[in-house]
Design an enzyme around this catalytic site. Structure first.
Site, PDB file in Angstrom:
ATOM      1  N   SER A 142       4.704   4.721   0.268  1.00 52.58           N
ATOM      2  CA  SER A 142       3.896   3.827  -0.560  1.00 52.58           C
ATOM      3  C   SER A 142       2.716   4.588  -1.152  1.00 52.58           C
ATOM      4  CB  SER A 142       3.357   2.671   0.292  1.00 52.58           C
ATOM      5  OG  SER A 142       2.405   1.898  -0.407  1.00 52.58           O
ATOM      6  N   TYR A 155      -0.681  -0.493   7.540  1.00 51.26           N
ATOM      7  CA  TYR A 155       0.299  -0.144   6.505  1.00 51.26           C
ATOM      8  C   TYR A 155       0.079   1.283   6.009  1.00 51.26           C
ATOM      9  CZ  TYR A 155       3.407  -1.113   2.529  1.00 51.26           C
ATOM     10  OH  TYR A 155       4.444  -1.091   1.620  1.00 51.26           O
TER      11      TYR A 155
END
Length: 304
Positions: A142, A155
């Site tokens: 990501s 995350y």
């Protein structure tokens, strides 16, 4: 195909987290190009619906990527049906909202379990089959692996780990004929991102991100670039292209984020505590149907 890539026709592509979002979109696109897609993930009904949309050569194997037995059964089923695996897309991922001092601990650790350890387990179980066919593994990281914003620590940590894992893995298996790639998407309008944007505390916090860093792109952008990356066995896929430029300034980004956070985090921190007081830590940390499915799966395994 020519120098731009190879045909995926007839290739067996295993995709985790394929019930929704990017995973489902990539599965449908690859199936339309003649690939045999094997869909692995939670939410069996959603997974089966995606498989049906992909055509008769597609199959669905419900599995939790945090479970070794689940993954082993699913991969064995895929190999039994198709005879092997050519490509693995380790896409399964969830998110949780919250600041480190107040986030539900189970939610934080579940993100690490799914997004990082789930990728490791997927690779470990499928790697013998990739070696046999000199295949390709594409691991979904990501932009969060590069830009570490407040309220996103779990995350960011997991996705940074995925990138590091991909880089080490690539060097380990190149001599075996296996190529390894990593995907860095920015905000894509999936159920997960849309749910995070609706969060009463962290939605506005994300919306305050300046310029491109706060922009959300349609899933079609990610699908197109990822499918092209699979075709050329890319070492990196940036979604969209400007993410690759951001990587060049990685060393400067933490100070930039910290400077921007000074004005917005104190108020958000207080609002997060109030939200937890109102809804409870578990619910305040929950993001999207995928996150809920992962929580339900974890609770079921614990109860069993």
């Amino acid at each position: 195909m020519g120098a731009r890539g190879r045909s995926v026709k007839g290739k067996v592509v295993l995709i985790t987290g394929a019930a929704r979002g990017i995973g489902a979109g990539v599965a449908k696109d690859l199936a339309a190009r003649g690939a045999k897609v094997a869909l692995v993930g939670l939410e069996p009904e959603e997974l089966a619906a995606v498989a049906a949309a992909c055509g008769p050569d597609a199959g669905a194997w419900p599995a939790d990527v945090t479970s070794w037995p689940d993954l082993e059964r699913a991969v064995a089923g895929v190999v039994e049906r198709y005879g092997g695996i050519d490509v693995v897309i380790a896409n399964a991922g969830i998110a949780a909202t919250g600041f480190t001092r107040s986030i539900d601990p189970a939610a934080f650790e579940r993100v690490i379990e799914v997004d990082l350890l789930g990728v490791w387990r997927t690779v470990r179980v499928t790697l013998p089959h990739l070696i046999e066919r000199r295949g390709y593994a594409l691991l979904v990281s990501s932009l969060a692996a590069i830009v570490h914003i407040p309220g996103n620590a779990a995350y960011s940590a997991a996705k940074a780990g995925v990138e590091a894992f991909a880089n080490s893995l690539r060097a380990e298996v190149r001599h075996l004929g296996v190529d390894v790639g990593v995907v860095h998407p920015t905000w894509i309008a999936t159920d997960m991102v849309n749910s995070a944007s609706e969060h009463p505390v962290f939605g506005p916090l994300r919306a305050s991100s300046p310029g491109l860093s706060g922009k959300t792109y349609p899933p079609s952008v990610a699908v197109k670039l990822i499918v092209a990356g699979v075709a050329r066995r890319a070492r990196a896929v940036h979604v969209p292209g400007w993410v690759g430029v951001v990587k060049l300034f990685r060393a400067l980004l933490p100070r930039i984020v910290e400077r921007q956070a000074r004005a917005i985090v104190p108020g958000a921190d207080a609002a997060a505590l109030a939200d937890i007081e109102n809804r409870g830590a578990a619910e305040a940390s929950m993001v999207g149907p995928g996150g809920r499915a992962a929580a339900d799966s974890a609770n079921t395994r614990t109860a069993g």
